[in-house]
Write an enzyme that holds these catalytic residues in place. Sequence first.
Site, short mmCIF file in Angstrom:
data_model
loop_
_atom_site.label_atom_id
_atom_site.label_comp_id
_atom_site.label_asym_id
_atom_site.label_seq_id
_atom_site.Cartn_x
_atom_site.Cartn_y
_atom_site.Cartn_z
N TYR A 150 72.23 49.26 97.10
CA TYR A 150 70.85 49.70 97.36
C TYR A 150 70.80 51.14 97.82
CZ TYR A 150 69.07 45.47 95.82
OH TYR A 150 68.74 44.46 94.98
N SER A 162 58.90 57.36 91.75
CA SER A 162 57.57 57.24 92.33
C SER A 162 56.91 58.61 92.49
CB SER A 162 57.62 56.57 93.70
OG SER A 162 58.21 55.31 93.59
N HIS A 195 87.47 55.30 88.02
CA HIS A 195 86.13 55.47 87.44
C HIS A 195 85.08 54.96 88.43
CE1 HIS A 195 82.60 55.09 84.94
NE2 HIS A 195 82.58 53.78 85.16
N THR A 224 61.32 43.83 94.63
CA THR A 224 61.65 44.66 93.48
C THR A 224 60.56 44.52 92.42
OG1 THR A 224 63.94 44.12 93.95
CG2 THR A 224 63.51 45.30 91.92
N GLU A 233 75.38 48.97 99.88
CA GLU A 233 75.78 50.18 99.15
C GLU A 233 75.09 50.27 97.79
OE1 GLU A 233 77.46 52.85 99.67
OE2 GLU A 233 77.78 53.55 97.62
N HIS A 244 77.11 45.33 99.25
CA HIS A 244 75.79 45.10 98.70
C HIS A 244 74.76 46.12 99.18
CE1 HIS A 244 72.79 43.38 96.24
NE2 HIS A 244 71.99 43.62 97.26
N ASP A 259 64.27 73.77 107.54
CA ASP A 259 65.61 73.47 107.04
C ASP A 259 65.93 72.05 107.47
OD1 ASP A 259 68.53 73.55 106.47
OD2 ASP A 259 68.13 75.67 106.16
N ARG A 317 86.42 41.31 82.54
CA ARG A 317 86.43 42.72 82.87
C ARG A 317 87.81 43.12 83.40
NH1 ARG A 317 83.21 42.99 88.66
NH2 ARG A 317 83.58 45.21 88.45
N SER A 376 81.51 61.89 106.26
CA SER A 376 80.55 62.79 105.64
C SER A 376 79.20 62.10 105.43
CB SER A 376 81.12 63.30 104.32
OG SER A 376 80.12 63.55 103.39
N SER A 377 79.24 60.86 104.92
CA SER A 377 77.98 60.15 104.68
C SER A 377 77.23 59.89 105.97
CB SER A 377 78.24 58.79 104.04
OG SER A 377 78.67 58.94 102.75
N TRP A 388 87.56 49.07 92.08
CA TRP A 388 86.86 49.87 93.10
C TRP A 388 86.53 49.02 94.32
CZ3 TRP A 388 81.94 49.95 95.45
CH2 TRP A 388 81.04 48.97 95.01
N HIS A 422 76.85 36.85 97.43
CA HIS A 422 76.60 36.52 96.02
C HIS A 422 77.68 37.13 95.12
CE1 HIS A 422 73.65 40.19 95.75
NE2 HIS A 422 74.88 40.57 95.51
N HIS A 423 78.49 38.02 95.69
CA HIS A 423 79.62 38.55 94.92
C HIS A 423 80.82 37.63 95.02
CE1 HIS A 423 77.74 42.48 94.17
NE2 HIS A 423 77.17 42.28 95.35
N LYS A 465 57.59 46.60 93.12
CA LYS A 465 57.75 48.01 92.74
C LYS A 465 57.52 48.21 91.26
CE LYS A 465 60.47 49.79 96.31
NZ LYS A 465 59.94 51.14 96.32
C1 HEM Z 1 67.13 41.88 91.37
C2 HEM Z 1 68.10 42.53 91.94
C3 HEM Z 1 69.59 42.19 91.84
C4 HEM Z 1 70.20 40.97 91.82
C5 HEM Z 1 69.54 39.62 91.91
C6 HEM Z 1 71.63 41.22 91.70
C7 HEM Z 1 72.61 40.24 91.67
C8 HEM Z 1 73.96 40.48 91.51
C9 HEM Z 1 75.00 39.48 91.56
C10 HEM Z 1 74.77 38.00 91.83
C11 HEM Z 1 76.19 40.09 91.33
C12 HEM Z 1 77.58 39.45 91.34
C13 HEM Z 1 77.98 39.04 89.99
C14 HEM Z 1 79.43 38.60 89.95
O1 HEM Z 1 80.32 39.36 90.31
O2 HEM Z 1 79.65 37.45 89.49
C15 HEM Z 1 75.92 41.48 91.14
C16 HEM Z 1 76.89 42.43 90.88
C17 HEM Z 1 76.67 43.79 90.98
N1 HEM Z 1 75.45 44.40 91.17
FE1 HEM Z 1 73.65 43.46 91.30
N2 HEM Z 1 71.85 42.55 91.64
C18 HEM Z 1 70.63 43.18 91.73
C19 HEM Z 1 70.41 44.54 91.73
C20 HEM Z 1 71.41 45.47 91.73
C21 HEM Z 1 71.20 46.88 91.93
C22 HEM Z 1 69.85 47.53 92.19
C23 HEM Z 1 72.41 47.47 91.84
C24 HEM Z 1 72.79 48.93 91.95
C25 HEM Z 1 72.02 49.94 91.79
C26 HEM Z 1 73.39 46.46 91.59
C27 HEM Z 1 74.73 46.71 91.43
C28 HEM Z 1 75.68 45.74 91.25
C29 HEM Z 1 77.08 46.03 91.12
C30 HEM Z 1 77.74 47.41 91.18
C31 HEM Z 1 77.71 44.80 90.92
C32 HEM Z 1 79.18 44.54 90.62
C33 HEM Z 1 80.11 44.75 91.71
C34 HEM Z 1 81.53 44.53 91.28
O3 HEM Z 1 81.98 43.38 91.22
O4 HEM Z 1 82.23 45.51 90.99
N3 HEM Z 1 72.75 45.25 91.52
N4 HEM Z 1 74.56 41.70 91.26
CU LIG Z 2 75.19 42.54 95.48
#
Ligand code: HEM
Ligand SMILES: [Cu+2]
Lengths: 516, 302
Positions: free
Chosen positions: A248, A259, A67, A319, A246, A244, A96, A441, A160-161, A132, A293-294, A322
């Site tokens: 963004y 916008s 998924h 952010t 990614e 990370h 083009d 999870r 590709s990307s 993933w 931070h992950h 914006k």
């Molecule tokens: C203010 C902006 C953001 C902050 C401060 C933030 C912070 C965080 C933090 C600290 C985690 C880790 C949590 C953990 O695993 O314990 C996390 C996970 C995640 N964030 Fe954000 N994030 C922000 C914006 C975004 C945006 C814009 C996206 C995507 C469009 C995003 C997608 C994700 C994803 C996919 C994960 C989980 C990854 C995984 O473990 O599978 N985040 N975020």
């Molecule tokens: Cu992140």
Amino acid sequence: MAHGPAKGFTRWLYTTNHKDIGSMYLWFSFAMFLLGGVFALVIRAELFEPGLQIVEPGFFNQMTTMHGLVMVFGAVMPAFVGLANWMIPMMVGAPDMALPRMNNWSFWILPFAFAMMVATLFMEGGGPNFGWTFYAPLSTTYAPPSVTFFIFAVHIMGASSIMGSINIIATILNMRAPGMTLMKMPLFVWTWLITAYLLIAVMPVLAGVVTMMLMDIHFGTSFFDAAGGGDPVLFQHVFWFFGHPEVYIMILPAFGIVSAIIPTFARKPLFGYSSMVYATASIAFLSFIVWAHHMFTVGMPIAGELFFMYATMLIAVPTGVKVFNWVTTMFRGAMTFETPMLFSIAFVILFTIGGFSGLMLAIAPADFQYHDTYFVVAHFHYVLVPGAIFSITAGVYYWLPKWCGNMYNETMGKTQFWMAFIGLNLTFFPMHFVGLAGMQRRVPDYNQFFADFNMISSCGAFLFGAAQIMLLYNVISTIRGGKKATDEVWENPEGLEWTVASPAPYHTFSTPPAVK
Amino acid sequence: MSAEGNYYVPDQSRLPIFASLGLFLTVYGAATKLNGGGWTIFMLGAVVMAVVLWSWFSTVISENIAGLNSNQLKKSYVWGMGWFIFSEVMFFAAFFGALFYIRNFALPWLSGEGDTSTTNAILWSGFEAQWPLMVTPDMAANGDAAKVVGPGQNMSITTAESIWSWLPLWNTIVLLTSSVTVHFAHTALKNNNKKGFNIWLGITVALGILFLVLQAEEYIHAYSVDLTLDSGVYGTTFFMLTGFHGAHVTLGTFMLLVMWLRSVLKGHFKHEDCFGFEAASWYWHFVDVVWVGLFIFVYILG
Ligand code: HEM
Ligand SMILES: [Cu+2]
């Protein structure tokens, strides 16, 4: 060159036309979206009630993994590239994309890559089951043999990307009509330019990390093996250095889409154009220095925890700029609420919720409680579903009349919006609560204690799924007929794409337009 | 920006779809092979790729000769090649980053530095961080002696009898010289000196091949003293970094060789029309820069 499309299905195989390729990207992405959606519904069906009832735990793991992979690499990224293909040449007044044959190549790699990736589900030992994020050693020492195919699938979709982003950069920097200075470019073009740089910088790192896995698995190296002097945590660093930025990559083009839409329906120019550009650039820069931070709970030195905590919080500043600008654009505007606008407003509100939960997660000591719980799942779905998916949907409704020359059915569009909106909140809002209460999870079973909220989530998920079928129906019926759209489509929208006929001719701007 | 009229948008083309097919067969075949299958699919894919790339490049060359490529299109090619090289830089960055992390964090922690002493005592007792790593944590815990011991058996300078017998230095000299000669070739071309161009480019290709021979020599030596890809993280980083670099040198040499053949056999390249050559030479400078990084971080500080 003034001719139209070729006849027969080989048109799609051999095409060099950015509109054809854009359409193929969008259809491919939608197919992947449905497939990833089916995987998600398997997960939600299993989690409908506590206990194990529908699938085996091993298969459940394959579902969560697939998924995530299919949604990230198969649905969201190709959808944005599809929109870029369709819109960027029209927005900058180019005939083009800069390198049309390579453009075709970038697209056609994807169906092969995903066929290979999805095929792993049918291989001996099953498909990838390590999440993933494919952390080593789950994805190396303990992985099913099909991981090799997964690795190569990642390699070629990365290729590709990279080709796609090179094409986008060359188009934007080299093909703008005279007078289209950088600071006159629509924000969608700007955000994509910056996204393309992110892609070129991090996709090779992803290729690097899967290569290290491949070597560890088949050639006895010890990158991620402590016994030989390596470290599994190294995997996480390299992965999140890609990962990370990614996230963004999946949100910056979305910023560009809303916008474009909000000013049209607020009937006011975008508030703070240049601050939007600088905010996007700062977000992109910061996204390279927050990856750990992950990994707060992995055992980093305290200096690392602090650095990554503060750096992450900094991202909230641009952010916030914006969000402020979008809200201010709407402030005192003559607003109407057509489907694209509904999706965009929902984007602003729900994405902000996701941003706030992100800030909570960024607090390192608190993250020890949240990490790997449904709270994280709630967070990233609030940024990705209303963020990426809603903006893509908004973009599709906004530009569809330009693409096919017909207006979509507004009632159906609005119905779809409310179904999706309600479905999404039903699915993901309760996840905050169960997550904070400790539900993990990626586990197919849970404490009785969480039963009610999970049942709500599962119902919401099926509602959300139904909304997407409605989108499909609405798009197909719009392509096949409906009220003719005017060239402008909306009331005084801004941008070169509205100066060409609806539907947009097969070749636009063969000679560059003059931009005042 | 486009002031000069029509940008050439090629018609439909069969090349990319076959390129996708070729790429797919190649990687699918590689994965099959690694999981215990045969070479057939891989070879098939490689052949398809080779044919496609050959015709793709010939198409682009003949379009250029036919005058279809405007200056603007050429600029697109320049951007394309430039950012492709940047993506390669990032690929190497991942491996350099891994080397940095392993030396500065992973190994000290495995050896019990800071608050990791219990882990060390329980899991890898007796392990001490050193670089080049001769005794892996596993060997330390099992009480095995190093297979690779003493001077002369790893690639760092300290082990050579004298600096002049230190192979990596020669490799560096060869590669740096080749960067200069490829530059001379470029200058010769700019001065309309086709003969000089051919000679300097030929020398560059020869130096590239010489480098690869020396590198092979070094690998043979390494394997003869049991420094292998699977001998622990020193072998891992050493062979992966130098190996990927070597693969890039091979590709770069091949590209320059093709340019040389094009010039000698077909009389291609004029002083203002030489993008193919220039792209190859940028690539060559890039592998050179990567080598300097390797020389410093893998060899001198190794
Ligand atoms: C203010 C902006 C953001 C902050 C401060 C933030 C912070 C965080 C933090 C600290 C985690 C880790 C949590 C953990 O695993 O314990 C996390 C996970 C995640 N964030 Fe954000 N994030 C922000 C914006 C975004 C945006 C814009 C996206 C995507 C469009 C995003 C997608 C994700 C994803 C996919 C994960 C989980 C990854 C995984 O473990 O599978 N985040 N975020
Ligand atoms: Cu992140």
